[in-house]
Design an enzyme around this catalytic site. Structure first.
Site, PDB file in Angstrom:
ATOM      1  N   HIS A  46       0.828  -1.210   0.000  1.00  0.00           N
ATOM      2  CA  HIS A  46       0.000   0.000   0.000  1.00  0.00           C
ATOM      3  C   HIS A  46       0.861   1.259   0.000  1.00  0.00           C
ATOM      4  CE1 HIS A  46      -2.466   3.064   2.266  1.00  0.00           C
ATOM      5  NE2 HIS A  46      -3.235   2.815   1.227  1.00  0.00           N
ATOM      6  N   GLU A  49       2.160   1.840  -3.445  1.00  0.00           N
ATOM      7  CA  GLU A  49       1.096   2.428  -4.266  1.00  0.00           C
ATOM      8  C   GLU A  49       1.063   3.949  -4.087  1.00  0.00           C
ATOM      9  OE1 GLU A  49      -3.194   3.686  -3.520  1.00  0.00           O
ATOM     10  OE2 GLU A  49      -3.022   1.541  -3.018  1.00  0.00           O
ATOM     11  N   HIS A  50       1.139   4.414  -2.848  1.00  0.00           N
ATOM     12  CA  HIS A  50       1.157   5.858  -2.583  1.00  0.00           C
ATOM     13  C   HIS A  50       2.374   6.528  -3.224  1.00  0.00           C
ATOM     14  CE1 HIS A  50      -1.865   6.852   0.749  1.00  0.00           C
ATOM     15  NE2 HIS A  50      -2.188   5.641   0.327  1.00  0.00           N
ATOM     16  N   GLU A 126      -4.363   7.855   7.456  1.00  0.00           N
ATOM     17  CA  GLU A 126      -5.358   6.970   6.827  1.00  0.00           C
ATOM     18  C   GLU A 126      -5.742   5.840   7.774  1.00  0.00           C
ATOM     19  OE1 GLU A 126      -5.983   4.536   2.594  1.00  0.00           O
ATOM     20  OE2 GLU A 126      -4.068   5.515   3.034  1.00  0.00           O
TER      21      GLU A 126
END
Length: 420
Positions: A46, A49-50, A126
């Site tokens: 993840h 991905e960022h 997040e």
């Protein structure tokens, strides 16, 4: 309308032409998700991905954003348990720009240490956001409960301590180990020409080479149990569920019918019994979480803390009725039309079609047409649904998760004998 080609380096390019629309959605898929992570590196997929949005050798993070915003495009990405996808939805004439930006991000991101530090802080925010969202938190709690100790059971976003510890070397090593042409798929749907998409991605992927071992899909052991997590919320959030079916199990069409009948819409048994007749909830539905070699099936509801016992009792009774009596011919027919209608409506979106192409390639290695899916749905019988209900919904196979201001001792929850 469906075409598939393989670039010389091994990247598969799959397209579906939709001449009646003016848009196109293009996605670069990597065959890696959170289920491929080591415990100490939870959340690395993840975070990568960022980071692909945070600047390349040719573009700063702002220039990446402006290049897509300037043409009214939507540039985004998502990471799930088994895959990661970077995609753009654009007007058809901007397809070359979208492919150039996506390819640049995918192959030439710089992973600047200062940007990594900032993005780690973003991901920590997040995580806090999800912790403050009980309807999200209850589903994470459920999957961790049912697949305790497995990689599939762990949250895709990771944990604050693991995300904070990741370094630039960790990210680059993960990419070297998991991102290679043989594990990358390009999917595109919309007003496109297959040959042109292949040509543009061949240019974008020039020099991209290598090979890596594809992930081995996990088949976790079911660890159904009862878990209560106290949280100061106005509602209590309940998930009651069991083992489901994998994306590769041909019985998944019968499970979709059962899912629809139990909790798939306003006419479903659960909606009518729990909300319409008793007024216990605003939201109640059944759902599937399916992966390549495993799956879960469950019912989710939000209710006042004082109504949790009654809500659990009513849901349990509806599951028992499905096990004991199956479904009627009228329910079967209605569910089939509901599933086929929902499928057809989803196909009006280029994004939905792109996602179907990418996931289908990784799951099956081929594309299931709408006609093939409808045929398989139409072939489902009442006997198949009853058999599946008996196999999956026996009380001893169920796990219960409750999130909210509810003590475990306040709920009388009994399970029966396990069914093999």
């Amino acid at each position: 309308m469906y075409r598939k080609s393989t670039l010389p380096n091994g990247v598969r390019v799959i397209t579906e032409s939709m001449p009646a629309v003016r848009s196109a959605t293009l996605g670069i898929w990597a065959d890696v998700g959170s289920a491929s992570e080591r415990p100490a590196k939870r959340g690395i997929s993840h975070l990568i991905e960022h980071m692909l949005f945070k600047g390349t050798e040719r573009r700063s993070a702002r220039e990446i954003a402006e290049s897509m915003d300037g043409v009214g495009a939507n540039l985004n990405a998502f990471t799930d348990k088994e895959t990661t996808c970077y995609y753009a939805k654009v007007i058809d004439r901007h397809v070359p720009l979208a492919i150039d930006v996506l390819g640049d991000m995918f192959l030439h991101s710089t992973f600047d240490p200062a940007e990594i530090a900032k993005e780690q802080k973003v991901v920590l925010e997040e995580i806090k956001m999800y912790d403050d969202s009980p309807d999200e938190l209850i589903h994470d709690l459920f999957i961790r409960t049912m697949w305790s100790g497995s990689d599939l059971g762990e949250p895709t976003i990771g944990y604050a301590e693991t995300v904070s510890s990741l370094t630039r070397d960790d990210l680059r090593e993960h990419i070297r180990a998991r991102y290679a042409p043989n594990t990358v798929v390009v999917a595109a749907a919309g007003n496109i020409v297959h040959e042109r998409v292949v040509e543009l991605f061949a240019e974008a992927f020039e020099g991209y080479a290598g090979k890596c071992d594809p992930p081995v899909p996990e088949h976790p052991r079911l660890t159904s149990s009862t878990v209560f997590k106290h949280k100061d919320t106005e509602q209590a959030y309940v998930v009651l569920g069991t083992r489901g079916l994998s994306l590769r199990d041909e019985r998944r069409y019968a499970l979709s019918v059962l899912d629809t009948i139990l909790g798939g819409g306003m006419s479903s048994r659960l909606f009518q019994e729990v909300r319409e007749k008793r007024g216990l909830v605003y939201s109640v539905y059944s759902f599937q979480q399916s992966y390549r070699e495993a799956g879960l099936f469950a019912v989710s509801a939000g209710t006042s803390p004082k109504n949790v016992q009654e809500c659990v009792d009513v849901v349990s009774e509806e599951l028992r009725k499905a096990v004991d009596h199956g479904v009627s011919d009228a329910e079967l027919s209605l569910a089939k039309e509901h599933i086929k209608g929902s499928l057809t409506l989803s196909l009006e979106s280029t994004s939905s079609r792109m996602i179907r192409l990418g996931r289908g390639e990784f799951t099956h290695g081929y594309h299931l047409t709408t006609e093939e899916i409808e045929s398989k749905v139409d072939a489902v019988t009442c006997e198949q649904v009853l058999s599946l209900a008996h196999e999956l919904l026996a009380p001893a196979n169920l796990g219960l998760c409750v999130l909210g201001p509810v003590d475990e001792g306040a709920i009388d929850w009994q399970r029966g004998e396990a069914v093999a």
